[in-house]
Design a protein around this motif. Sequence first.
Motif, PDB file in Angstrom:
ATOM      1  N   GLN A   1      24.949  62.322  69.754  1.00 40.77           N
ATOM      2  CA  GLN A   1      24.638  63.716  70.085  1.00 40.77           C
ATOM      3  C   GLN A   1      23.127  63.923  70.115  1.00 40.77           C
ATOM      4  OE1 GLN A   1      26.735  66.144  67.282  1.00 40.77           O
ATOM      5  NE2 GLN A   1      28.510  66.361  68.607  1.00 40.77           N
ATOM      6  N   LYS A   2      22.446  63.276  69.172  1.00 37.90           N
ATOM      7  CA  LYS A   2      20.985  63.402  69.120  1.00 37.90           C
ATOM      8  C   LYS A   2      20.366  62.857  70.400  1.00 37.90           C
ATOM      9  CE  LYS A   2      19.167  63.073  64.466  1.00 37.90           C
ATOM     10  NZ  LYS A   2      18.846  62.044  63.481  1.00 37.90           N
TER      11      LYS A   2
ATOM     12  N   ARG B   1      20.996  65.139  73.218  1.00 40.88           N
ATOM     13  CA  ARG B   1      20.116  66.301  73.057  1.00 40.88           C
ATOM     14  C   ARG B   1      18.705  65.983  73.556  1.00 40.88           C
ATOM     15  NH1 ARG B   1      19.172  70.889  69.663  1.00 40.88           N
ATOM     16  NH2 ARG B   1      17.248  71.645  70.542  1.00 40.88           N
TER      17      ARG B   1
ATOM     18  N   ASP C   1      16.837  67.955  76.462  1.00 41.82           N
ATOM     19  CA  ASP C   1      15.524  68.573  76.232  1.00 41.82           C
ATOM     20  C   ASP C   1      14.531  68.112  77.298  1.00 41.82           C
ATOM     21  OD1 ASP C   1      16.122  70.137  74.080  1.00 41.82           O
ATOM     22  OD2 ASP C   1      15.638  68.605  72.590  1.00 41.82           O
TER      23      ASP C   1
ATOM     24  N   GLU D   1      25.089  67.053  79.013  1.00 40.26           N
ATOM     25  CA  GLU D   1      25.240  68.425  78.513  1.00 40.26           C
ATOM     26  C   GLU D   1      26.414  68.583  77.561  1.00 40.26           C
ATOM     27  OE1 GLU D   1      25.490  71.505  81.383  1.00 40.26           O
ATOM     28  OE2 GLU D   1      23.364  71.398  81.898  1.00 40.26           O
TER      29      GLU D   1
ATOM     30  N   VAL E   1      26.193  67.583  73.788  1.00 40.03           N
ATOM     31  CA  VAL E   1      25.274  68.264  72.872  1.00 40.03           C
ATOM     32  C   VAL E   1      26.025  69.349  72.121  1.00 40.03           C
ATOM     33  CG1 VAL E   1      23.145  69.595  72.684  1.00 40.03           C
ATOM     34  CG2 VAL E   1      23.346  67.811  74.403  1.00 40.03           C
ATOM     35  N   ASN E   2      25.838  69.317  70.805  1.00 41.62           N
ATOM     36  CA  ASN E   2      26.445  70.347  69.974  1.00 41.62           C
ATOM     37  C   ASN E   2      25.362  71.374  69.664  1.00 41.62           C
ATOM     38  OD1 ASN E   2      27.882  71.820  68.171  1.00 41.62           O
ATOM     39  ND2 ASN E   2      27.747  70.327  66.518  1.00 41.62           N
ATOM     40  N   TRP E   3      25.455  72.513  70.314  1.00 40.51           N
ATOM     41  CA  TRP E   3      24.392  73.521  70.171  1.00 40.51           C
ATOM     42  C   TRP E   3      24.479  74.285  68.864  1.00 40.51           C
ATOM     43  CZ3 TRP E   3      20.631  72.495  73.151  1.00 40.51           C
ATOM     44  CH2 TRP E   3      20.854  72.001  74.429  1.00 40.51           C
TER      45      TRP E   3
ATOM     46  N   SER F   1      21.715  74.037  66.215  1.00 41.24           N
ATOM     47  CA  SER F   1      20.321  74.397  66.480  1.00 41.24           C
ATOM     48  C   SER F   1      20.221  75.885  66.761  1.00 41.24           C
ATOM     49  CB  SER F   1      19.801  73.610  67.669  1.00 41.24           C
ATOM     50  OG  SER F   1      20.638  73.859  68.767  1.00 41.24           O
TER      51      SER F   1
ATOM     52  N   PHE G   1      17.323  76.196  70.997  1.00 42.00           N
ATOM     53  CA  PHE G   1      17.179  74.947  71.740  1.00 42.00           C
ATOM     54  C   PHE G   1      16.001  75.026  72.709  1.00 42.00           C
ATOM     55  CE2 PHE G   1      19.083  77.274  75.085  1.00 42.00           C
ATOM     56  CZ  PHE G   1      18.956  76.559  76.264  1.00 42.00           C
TER      57      PHE G   1
ATOM     58  N   HIS H   1      25.010  76.057  76.518  1.00 46.86           N
ATOM     59  CA  HIS H   1      24.249  76.648  75.410  1.00 46.86           C
ATOM     60  C   HIS H   1      24.643  78.119  75.268  1.00 46.86           C
ATOM     61  CE1 HIS H   1      20.983  78.482  73.195  1.00 46.86           C
ATOM     62  NE2 HIS H   1      20.881  77.301  72.613  1.00 46.86           N
TER      63      HIS H   1
END
Lengths: 308, 140
Positions: free
Chosen positions: A232-233, A236, A240, A289, A292-294, A297, A300, B101
């Motif tokens: 996941q990191k 991410r 980003d 996408e 990613v576990n939003w 955070s 983001f 998101h």
Amino acid sequence: METLEYLFRTETGIFFCGAFISVGVSLSLLAICFYTVFKNKVLLLFAIQSPLIHPLFLSANTNPRELLDLGGHTVWLPLLHLLVALAIYCFYRLVKEIIGEAFGQATRDKVFTVVVSIVVAVRIITAFSISELTIRAAAFVTIFFFLMIAVEGLFFHPRTFAEKLAKYSLITFTLLSIYPFIRTGILPPAPSDNFVVVLVMAVLSIFSVVWFFALIEITRENFSNLKILELQKRARAFIDLRDLMNTPIQVLVLGLEILESVAPTETTNRMRKAVQRLTNVSKRLNRFENDVNWNDSKNFFEPPANLQ
Amino acid sequence: MLEKFAPPKNPDPKVFFVDDSEDLRMLFIHLMKFRFKENCKGCATLGQMLDNKDEVLRAQIVVLDINLGVGEPSGIDCYDWLKNNKFTGKILFLTGHAKNHPTVKKAWQSGAQVFEKPVDSKQFTELLASKLREPLHGNA
């Protein structure tokens, strides 16, 4: 004395002793092997604890003056008590690691720590001044250690099968408190010491094996969770990166559009291709996408400092 | 009396771009002027949008970037402000961030059109121009 006669002088006794100690040692070796894969310190703690408690329980004669037939040896006797202290400490750390977050109650956590500190301290004192009084005192405080293990086991709410195994193995472990109970004189000596020794060996062997499997399973689950987190990191980081690229690419697209509408040239053509390629790269990163576990955070939009 | 019939010196902007990238805003404005002779304007944040609120509310289209910078109110806040102030034009979102998101999700759920950066500038400006030609009746 008759117990020790049975254990070390008869063939079955020696067989049981050997089997019992080998269980502890081989589980410890296995734990070290698993450690090389999972890199979880729980396994190292187990690797220290397991080969210690097996022989130590064997040496814990119900007669308070006799800790194995060492004839009051000046080196071995203190050493055994120090090893008991080490085993208790490792076991405490292990239980804390496993029950860790489920601990919840800060007070219980503190009480457990205080109890273990006292138990270890009394053991160390005993090691350096062996007398009937200190041995009885050490056994007495050990009862509270067992009590804490029982409390931790009973209040532990397992979420997985492995944790359930850990819970019941801890509860089984508390059966071994029969030793300190007899040593302190709270329980009368068993009619036959052999019976106590065989019971302890059986309970401890079962405990060790179940406890070992529970630990392996729990560390394996942690390991795969860590792997998922790692992925996941990475996802991410890609997202980003893509998000940082999008606005500059948009500026390029717009600028190129203006340049082309004024005078399309060979150069703008080449630039168009380059911009198209950048756009494709950005689009290709879209597939990360979903990984990613939003939730973890708050914002983001804040790109990592090293990318900014 | 005669003033009434004189053409306004500074016609209201038809499209208002809210994006924290000045380059992006300026190029959009330039392109709209260049290709469609439409007068557009832009600003970077919700605060700046409020400074121009009369012009914004009279605009036909507002294009909102969702991320208006760290610590700044987002495009969603701009959207809410426009809705609360009875903005009658169209609102479009333009974002460079992941669809799943939570903040971007809100934009998708608002019912307004969402475009993901980088958009094809030709198509996007043509779309804006065609929306300007549509009769005014609430949001698309």
